[in-house]
Enzyme design. Structure first.
Site, PDB file in Angstrom:
ATOM      1  N   CYS A 108     -29.060  33.525  -9.764  1.00 19.43           N
ATOM      2  CA  CYS A 108     -29.011  33.968  -8.367  1.00 19.43           C
ATOM      3  C   CYS A 108     -27.610  34.325  -7.890  1.00 19.43           C
ATOM      4  O   CYS A 108     -27.455  34.872  -6.801  1.00 19.43           O
ATOM      5  CB  CYS A 108     -29.610  32.892  -7.462  1.00 19.43           C
ATOM      6  SG  CYS A 108     -31.398  32.697  -7.661  1.00 19.43           S
ATOM      7  N   HIS A 241     -26.405  32.323  -0.377  1.00 22.17           N
ATOM      8  CA  HIS A 241     -27.574  32.685  -1.172  1.00 22.17           C
ATOM      9  C   HIS A 241     -28.834  32.220  -0.465  1.00 22.17           C
ATOM     10  O   HIS A 241     -28.920  31.085   0.003  1.00 22.17           O
ATOM     11  CB  HIS A 241     -27.472  32.057  -2.562  1.00 22.17           C
ATOM     12  CG  HIS A 241     -28.765  32.064  -3.319  1.00 22.17           C
ATOM     13  ND1 HIS A 241     -29.531  33.211  -3.455  1.00 22.17           N
ATOM     14  CD2 HIS A 241     -29.424  31.077  -3.969  1.00 22.17           C
ATOM     15  CE1 HIS A 241     -30.619  32.913  -4.162  1.00 22.17           C
ATOM     16  NE2 HIS A 241     -30.579  31.633  -4.479  1.00 22.17           N
ATOM     17  N   ASN A 271     -37.159  33.406  -1.376  1.00 18.54           N
ATOM     18  CA  ASN A 271     -35.994  33.465  -2.264  1.00 18.54           C
ATOM     19  C   ASN A 271     -36.079  34.739  -3.093  1.00 18.54           C
ATOM     20  O   ASN A 271     -36.871  34.825  -4.029  1.00 18.54           O
ATOM     21  CB  ASN A 271     -35.956  32.226  -3.157  1.00 18.54           C
ATOM     22  CG  ASN A 271     -34.701  32.160  -4.014  1.00 18.54           C
ATOM     23  OD1 ASN A 271     -34.028  33.165  -4.240  1.00 18.54           O
ATOM     24  ND2 ASN A 271     -34.395  30.975  -4.510  1.00 18.54           N
TER      25      ASN A 271
END
Length: 312
Positions: A108, A241, A271
């Protein structure tokens, strides 16, 4: 370095929390309390990281000229094709010959790492106009019946034109960036994994991911500010994030910053992996004011992390 233009793409299918209530009994209230997620986007049949790349690059082409791009860097941990990467797909779509084409994955945090690759090419005078694409197709690897992480994931993509020299007054200045790895920690290689041959995405140690994300994103944010001779008082927004709203709020609390300075889209998209921060930057692009500073900070599986300071 400068961000001259940015675009994003989101699949049209919206999956609300009620879907998981019907599927495995998780209430919407439970999901929102623990993750902040209300709904997420899911790629349609036939969509994948490569097709989303074409869509988002086309959207960027509608904003700026890409015919003189001399470097393409793609990032994803959910590839459609492990040989023909999304970066190759972008080059094919643009029809630009004889330029470097690179694909990377640091989970990520790949967004910041991709820009760091660009920084290296620029520093060596091997390129001056780079196309960066981040694209994630999490739902194809996800086990929706997994009560631990099956409700977390969404799909999406973003693209940026990054230039060595300023192109216009509207460019965003990448003041500095840093990346790092914390895979030396005990559970870094087992806390969250995506093994296509062994059941897709699993998160056996989600609590450990939470703890380390809450530690490394504030740490990286402070490090990048110190490197630039700035303090938190000089920051207008934090863009972490988009993994979990509780993590984002914890980051803000650790930095003693008000939630008004937090940029978050996980509530609507889930996400979206390494594409999340870039999508949020694209969505907010026209609302930022000259002189504002944004710290983008990331943390990913394998415990990679990074931060980038951007000034409007």
């Amino acid at each position: 370095m400068y961000i001259h233009a940015v675009s994003h793409y989101l699949p049209t299918e919206v999956v609300g929390n009620e879907y998981f209530t019907q599927l495995n009994g998780l209430s919407s209230e439970w999901i929102i309390e623990r993750t902040g997620i209300v709904e997420r986007r899911k790629a349609a049949p036939g969509e994948n990281t490569n097709t989303m790349t074409v869509d988002v690059v086309q959207r960027l082409m509608d904003k700026t000229d890409l015919t003189t791009v001399d470097l393409i860097v793609g990032a994803t941990y959910t590839p459609y094709d492990t040989i023909v990467s999304l970066a190759h797909e972008a080059q094919h779509h643009l029809g630009i010959a004889d330029i470097p084409v690179v694909s990377i994955s640091t989970a990520c945090s790949s967004f910041i790492n991709a820009i760091e690759v660009v920084e290296g090419y620029f520093a060596l005078n091997k390129a001056s106009r780079a196309l960066v694409i981040v694209s994630e197709h999490n739902t194809v690897y996800n086990n929706e019946q997994d009560k631990v992480s099956g409700h977390l994931w969404g799909d999406g993509a973003a693209a940026l034109l990054i230039t060595k020299e300023r192109q216009s007054e509207g460019d965003f200045n990448i003041v500095a960036l840093l990346t790092g790895g914390a895979a030396h920690t005990a559970k870094a290689t087992t806390a969250v994994m995506m093994k296509p041959m062994e059941g897709g995405v699993t998160m056996p140690f989600g609590r450990d991911v939470f703890i380390n994300a809450c530690q490394y994103m504030p740490k990286a944010s402070l490090q990048i500010l110190e490197r630039c001779g700035l303090t938190l008082a000089d920051v207008d927004y934090i863009l972490p994030h988009q993994a979990n709203l509780r993590i984002s709020r914890n980051v803000m609390n650790t930095l003693s910053l008000p939630e008004e300075k937090l940029i978050s889209n996980i509530q609507r998209y889930g996400n979206t992996g390494c594409a999340g921060c870039a999508i949020a930057l694209s969505e907010r692009w026209d609302t930022f004011k000259k002189g504002e500073r944004i710290v983008i900070t990331v943390f990913g599986g394998g415990y990679s992390y990074g931060a980038m300071l951007v000034e409007v």
